[in-house]
Design a protein around this motif. Structure first.
Motif, PDB file in Angstrom:
ATOM      1  N   ALA A 163     -10.102   9.950   4.380  1.00  0.00           N
ATOM      2  CA  ALA A 163     -10.945   9.169   3.729  1.00  0.00           C
ATOM      3  C   ALA A 163     -10.889   7.596   4.302  1.00  0.00           C
ATOM      4  N   SER A 164      -9.696   7.220   4.719  1.00  0.00           N
ATOM      5  CA  SER A 164      -9.600   6.041   5.464  1.00  0.00           C
ATOM      6  C   SER A 164     -10.290   5.907   6.689  1.00  0.00           C
ATOM      7  N   GLU A 165     -10.602   6.966   7.262  1.00  0.00           N
ATOM      8  CA  GLU A 165     -11.129   6.873   8.647  1.00  0.00           C
ATOM      9  C   GLU A 165     -12.759   6.927   8.132  1.00  0.00           C
ATOM     10  N   LEU A 166     -13.279   7.714   7.105  1.00  0.00           N
ATOM     11  CA  LEU A 166     -14.508   7.485   6.978  1.00  0.00           C
ATOM     12  C   LEU A 166     -14.920   6.338   6.137  1.00  0.00           C
ATOM     13  N   ALA A 167     -14.055   5.573   5.575  1.00  0.00           N
ATOM     14  CA  ALA A 167     -14.435   4.271   4.922  1.00  0.00           C
ATOM     15  C   ALA A 167     -14.669   3.298   5.964  1.00  0.00           C
TER      16      ALA A 167
ATOM     17  N   SER B 199     -19.264  -0.908  -2.934  1.00  0.00           N
ATOM     18  CA  SER B 199     -19.670  -0.183  -1.449  1.00  0.00           C
ATOM     19  C   SER B 199     -19.329   1.219  -1.460  1.00  0.00           C
ATOM     20  N   LEU B 200     -19.809   2.012  -0.765  1.00  0.00           N
ATOM     21  CA  LEU B 200     -19.477   3.308  -0.190  1.00  0.00           C
ATOM     22  C   LEU B 200     -18.251   3.430   0.328  1.00  0.00           C
ATOM     23  N   GLU B 201     -17.763   2.376   1.249  1.00  0.00           N
ATOM     24  CA  GLU B 201     -16.539   2.330   1.981  1.00  0.00           C
ATOM     25  C   GLU B 201     -15.571   1.790   0.982  1.00  0.00           C
ATOM     26  N   SER B 202     -15.769   1.042  -0.007  1.00  0.00           N
ATOM     27  CA  SER B 202     -14.623   0.761  -0.769  1.00  0.00           C
ATOM     28  C   SER B 202     -14.189   1.868  -1.986  1.00  0.00           C
TER      29      SER B 202
ATOM     30  N   VAL C 118     -14.797   5.149  -0.985  1.00  0.00           N
ATOM     31  CA  VAL C 118     -13.977   5.872   0.034  1.00  0.00           C
ATOM     32  C   VAL C 118     -12.443   5.709   0.065  1.00  0.00           C
ATOM     33  N   MET C 119     -12.293   4.278   0.288  1.00  0.00           N
ATOM     34  CA  MET C 119     -11.104   3.869   0.674  1.00  0.00           C
ATOM     35  C   MET C 119     -10.131   3.602  -0.712  1.00  0.00           C
ATOM     36  N   ALA C 120     -10.594   3.543  -1.859  1.00  0.00           N
ATOM     37  CA  ALA C 120      -9.889   4.145  -3.152  1.00  0.00           C
ATOM     38  C   ALA C 120      -9.542   5.546  -3.336  1.00  0.00           C
ATOM     39  N   ILE C 121     -10.398   6.481  -2.764  1.00  0.00           N
ATOM     40  CA  ILE C 121     -10.014   8.021  -2.649  1.00  0.00           C
ATOM     41  C   ILE C 121      -8.732   7.950  -1.837  1.00  0.00           C
ATOM     42  N   SER C 122      -8.988   7.343  -0.736  1.00  0.00           N
ATOM     43  CA  SER C 122      -7.642   7.356   0.450  1.00  0.00           C
ATOM     44  C   SER C 122      -6.664   6.887  -0.424  1.00  0.00           C
ATOM     45  N   ARG C 123      -6.661   5.787  -0.993  1.00  0.00           N
ATOM     46  CA  ARG C 123      -5.348   5.152  -1.556  1.00  0.00           C
ATOM     47  C   ARG C 123      -5.031   6.062  -2.640  1.00  0.00           C
ATOM     48  N   ASP C 124      -5.780   6.649  -3.471  1.00  0.00           N
ATOM     49  CA  ASP C 124      -5.356   7.693  -4.523  1.00  0.00           C
ATOM     50  C   ASP C 124      -4.603   8.596  -4.103  1.00  0.00           C
ATOM     51  N   ALA C 125      -5.034   9.282  -3.066  1.00  0.00           N
ATOM     52  CA  ALA C 125      -4.315  10.383  -2.492  1.00  0.00           C
ATOM     53  C   ALA C 125      -2.919  10.013  -1.904  1.00  0.00           C
ATOM     54  N   ASP C 126      -2.974   8.797  -1.112  1.00  0.00           N
ATOM     55  CA  ASP C 126      -1.874   8.475  -0.603  1.00  0.00           C
ATOM     56  C   ASP C 126      -0.523   8.206  -1.689  1.00  0.00           C
ATOM     57  N   GLY C 127      -0.946   7.619  -2.856  1.00  0.00           N
ATOM     58  CA  GLY C 127      -0.051   7.299  -3.905  1.00  0.00           C
ATOM     59  C   GLY C 127       0.061   8.485  -4.701  1.00  0.00           C
ATOM     60  N   ALA C 128      -0.308   9.616  -4.595  1.00  0.00           N
ATOM     61  CA  ALA C 128      -0.621  10.676  -5.530  1.00  0.00           C
ATOM     62  C   ALA C 128       1.075  11.162  -5.672  1.00  0.00           C
ATOM     63  N   GLU C 129       1.175  11.482  -6.758  1.00  0.00           N
ATOM     64  CA  GLU C 129       2.499  12.273  -7.149  1.00  0.00           C
ATOM     65  C   GLU C 129       2.202  13.754  -7.681  1.00  0.00           C
ATOM     66  N   ILE C 130       2.913  14.670  -7.249  1.00  0.00           N
ATOM     67  CA  ILE C 130       2.651  16.035  -7.672  1.00  0.00           C
ATOM     68  C   ILE C 130       3.365  16.412  -8.777  1.00  0.00           C
ATOM     69  N   ILE C 131       2.695  16.517 -10.150  1.00  0.00           N
ATOM     70  CA  ILE C 131       3.143  16.551 -11.350  1.00  0.00           C
ATOM     71  C   ILE C 131       3.208  17.852 -11.954  1.00  0.00           C
ATOM     72  N   THR C 132       3.956  18.706 -12.479  1.00  0.00           N
ATOM     73  CA  THR C 132       4.059  20.089 -12.904  1.00  0.00           C
ATOM     74  C   THR C 132       3.252  19.799 -14.415  1.00  0.00           C
ATOM     75  N   LYS C 133       2.508  20.961 -14.594  1.00  0.00           N
ATOM     76  CA  LYS C 133       1.723  21.083 -15.968  1.00  0.00           C
ATOM     77  C   LYS C 133       2.432  21.301 -17.151  1.00  0.00           C
ATOM     78  N   ASP C 134       3.657  21.760 -17.030  1.00  0.00           N
ATOM     79  CA  ASP C 134       4.651  22.030 -18.104  1.00  0.00           C
ATOM     80  C   ASP C 134       5.946  21.972 -17.953  1.00  0.00           C
ATOM     81  N   ASN C 135       6.845  21.563 -18.805  1.00  0.00           N
ATOM     82  CA  ASN C 135       8.328  21.207 -18.529  1.00  0.00           C
ATOM     83  C   ASN C 135       9.146  22.295 -18.201  1.00  0.00           C
ATOM     84  N   LEU C 136       8.856  23.443 -18.525  1.00  0.00           N
ATOM     85  CA  LEU C 136       9.559  24.611 -17.822  1.00  0.00           C
ATOM     86  C   LEU C 136       9.478  24.586 -16.479  1.00  0.00           C
ATOM     87  N   THR C 137       8.376  24.575 -15.758  1.00  0.00           N
ATOM     88  CA  THR C 137       8.286  24.366 -14.476  1.00  0.00           C
ATOM     89  C   THR C 137       9.107  23.334 -13.982  1.00  0.00           C
ATOM     90  N   ALA C 138       8.745  22.085 -14.620  1.00  0.00           N
ATOM     91  CA  ALA C 138       9.305  20.887 -14.115  1.00  0.00           C
ATOM     92  C   ALA C 138      10.914  21.190 -13.881  1.00  0.00           C
TER      93      ALA C 138
END
Length: 270
Positions: free
Chosen positions: A105-109, A168-171, A173-193
């Protein structure tokens, strides 16, 4: 407690498990839980201490005993080591996918920004659009909900406000890049967590999930187990040995469970 009451308790809990199995079979659901029930039935002598504690700590309350047994069966079905291994693999895969999305996404932006610059300064024009509303409409051509409920309003806004009012389109797509870069993997239930609190997989994952499963069914959470309900370390060891159908060389004891509790007390409050 004498041997005869213990035998009666085994038969009592056996009958509850058989009833649970029959209910699932009658409704043609959860065959994997039926398989766990069969394992518990086959190892009922090892489960005797568990049944005794359940009956004593739950004051013979049948609904509460059934609920505790149901939690054990459910956790052994869906939070067993082999299933959690797959969850850990998916977590790793999600991390890798997000890293890839961030990079691409960063490259595409940057390429989109480069194209916009060339369109402005060159005596040429790329026959493409930077109109976000137009692109949304194109992307939604097969989305009947968009066509029926959003298209008219979006087209109105697009005609009223030109591109300087929109990102703009680049902004985007860059937001998508930043979103993926800062993403935290969160479990959907507290048993799995709870099960995944350790990065290192082991049978202890099941015990962590089971502790949390009991918590979820406390009276204060709308369940039928008294708040703070816990089985002893020895009983929890028996549950794991039987529910996971461990071989003689794999069996764990009360000391193993005690060590787990002490290590994880602050992490998941068990």
């Amino acid at each position: 407690m004498a041997s005869e009451p213990k035998t009666n308790l085994r038969e009592y809990c056996r009958s509850l498990l058989l009833k649970e199995k029959q209910d699932r079979e009658d409704n043609n659901i959860l065959p994997s839980e039926c398989a766990i029930i069969d394992i518990l039935l086959a190892r009922q002598l090892e489960m005797a201490c568990v049944y005794e504690e359940l009956y004593g700590k739950l004051s013979g309350n049948e609904l509460a005993i059934k609920m505790a047994l149901s939690v054990i069966v459910s956790c052994a079905t869906f939070w067993r080591p082999e299933h959690l291994k797959e969850v850990r693999e998916r977590k790793k895969e999600l991390c890798e996918v997000n890293q890839t999305i961030e990079k691409l996404a960063s490259e595409l932006a940057m390429e989109l920004a480069h194209r916009s610059h060339l369109n402005e300064v060159a005596r040429l024009w790329s026959d493409t659009t930077d109109d976000i509303c137009e692109l949304i409409e194109r992307a939604s051509c097969d989305n009947q909900h968009f066509q029926m409920f959003l298209k008219e309003d979006l087209m109105y806004l697009g005609s009223r406000f030109d591109t300087k009012y929109w990102p703009s389109l680049e902004s985007i797509v860059m937001a998508i890049s930043r979103d993926a870069d800062g993403a935290e993997i969160i479990t959907k239930d507290n048993l799995t967590a709870a099960a995944l609190v350790s990065n290192r997989p082991s049978n202890a994952d099941f015990l962590r999930a089971l502790y949390r499963g009991f918590d979820n069914h406390f009276l204060s959470h709308g369940g039928g187990l008294p708040d703070g309900f816990r089985l002893s370390d020895a009983a929890m060891a028996s549950v794991m040995n039987c529910a996971l159908n461990l071989r003689p060389d794999q069996l764990i004891d009360a000391e193993y469970v005690k060590g787990l509790r002490q290590r994880d007390r602050e992490k998941i409050k068990i």
